[in-house]
Write a protein that holds these residues in place. Sequence first.
Motif, PDB file in Angstrom:
ATOM      1  N   VAL A 182     -69.094  61.153  87.740  1.00  0.00           N
ATOM      2  CA  VAL A 182     -69.376  60.010  86.877  1.00  0.00           C
ATOM      3  C   VAL A 182     -70.399  59.075  87.520  1.00  0.00           C
ATOM      4  N   PHE A 183     -70.582  59.183  88.843  1.00  0.00           N
ATOM      5  CA  PHE A 183     -71.536  58.330  89.542  1.00  0.00           C
ATOM      6  C   PHE A 183     -72.892  59.022  89.635  1.00  0.00           C
ATOM      7  N   ILE A 184     -73.928  58.387  89.142  1.00  0.00           N
ATOM      8  CA  ILE A 184     -75.268  58.964  89.152  1.00  0.00           C
ATOM      9  C   ILE A 184     -75.718  59.282  90.569  1.00  0.00           C
ATOM     10  N   ALA A 185     -75.406  58.404  91.524  1.00  0.00           N
ATOM     11  CA  ALA A 185     -75.858  58.601  92.895  1.00  0.00           C
ATOM     12  C   ALA A 185     -75.348  59.923  93.466  1.00  0.00           C
ATOM     13  N   THR A 186     -74.073  60.235  93.227  1.00  0.00           N
ATOM     14  CA  THR A 186     -73.514  61.463  93.801  1.00  0.00           C
ATOM     15  C   THR A 186     -74.056  62.706  93.102  1.00  0.00           C
ATOM     16  N   THR A 187     -74.303  62.632  91.819  1.00  0.00           N
ATOM     17  CA  THR A 187     -74.868  63.789  91.115  1.00  0.00           C
ATOM     18  C   THR A 187     -76.314  64.031  91.538  1.00  0.00           C
ATOM     19  N   GLU A 188     -77.056  62.959  91.828  1.00  0.00           N
ATOM     20  CA  GLU A 188     -78.430  63.110  92.303  1.00  0.00           C
ATOM     21  C   GLU A 188     -78.467  63.696  93.714  1.00  0.00           C
ATOM     22  N   ARG A 189     -77.517  63.321  94.560  1.00  0.00           N
ATOM     23  CA  ARG A 189     -77.440  63.904  95.905  1.00  0.00           C
ATOM     24  C   ARG A 189     -77.154  65.399  95.809  1.00  0.00           C
ATOM     25  N   LEU A 190     -76.261  65.771  94.916  1.00  0.00           N
ATOM     26  CA  LEU A 190     -75.966  67.188  94.688  1.00  0.00           C
ATOM     27  C   LEU A 190     -77.213  67.919  94.191  1.00  0.00           C
TER      28      LEU A 190
END
Length: 332
Positions: A182-190
């Motif tokens: 749900v957090f954009i930051a973590t999906t972008e890191r992935l």
Amino acid sequence: MANIREIAKRAGIGIATVSRYFNDSGYVSEESREKIRKAVEELDYTPNALARAIFKKNTKIIGLMIPNITNPFFNQMVSEMEKLFRKQNYTIILCNTDDDKEKEQFHIETLRSYRVAGIVAMRTMTPESYRNIDIPVIAFENQISPEHITVASDNYKGGMAAFKHLYDGGCRKILHIQGPEVFIATTERLRGFIEASKKKKDALVDVVKLETDFHIKSLEPAIENIKNITDYDGIFVFNDISAAVVMKHLHDLGVRIPEQTQIIGFDNSFLGELLLPSLTTIDQPIKQLGKITTDLMIRLINGEEIDQKEYYLKTTVIKRSSTLGKIATSKE
């Protein structure tokens, strides 16, 4: 406590004149000013700063909406921004949302009732709530709308840098422990991590997703349930808190870090330097993030039109003892 009526009576002048004096909203003769100053001193009067600010339509108050004050990264961000806003004579109201939509909505209404000059919405869970309010708003880490300014680290390139650092350090079987999607930051890191791994055919990559990002009591069982975690020679963890829990778990299993498994986190919070071994991490430039957010907010409050809406700052690999990479620091 004395009030404006008593000031007027003691000074022997009208209430309207005293009001103009305190609000700087019209002409007051020097003779009247001196009488008011004398009355204020004699009555030890302190003006109501909030009332005066509302009258002038600038409360000099900024609302900071944060996910959780106990998260070291957001803790450091708030500390930096409070210092910078104070230099501009602004006060902050800190609102802790716990990533809860209802709590965030409650805080928004509270800040509006206080007529704050602006709001910094960190990792908002309810972006739609900010789209039609007549207050300058800056989003930190995620987006509210194309019309609102967004400030963040370049999480995508940070994820790429994490994979590259582990690979360059000799890791070939690498696990990424992803934060809540749900957090954009973590999906972008992935996304960055996976993109970088596609260029290396000899690297075996797996991903495990967690549903919590910094609550230790939830993190510990989640990480303990990761199957075959000891089989990986490199692990990229989405933030430093979770990386610390991973390191503890591996230590309990008898795994040597970095000889058997290398670990890299994300954020460069103060926690990383206190661990043993110290944690290699991806640095989010907190001082620069704080400064650009503060400067942009002041410009918005002053009515300036800002055409650029997205600001993504470079991340840096901070090499410490939990990895074997050859570089000391590397900007990506």
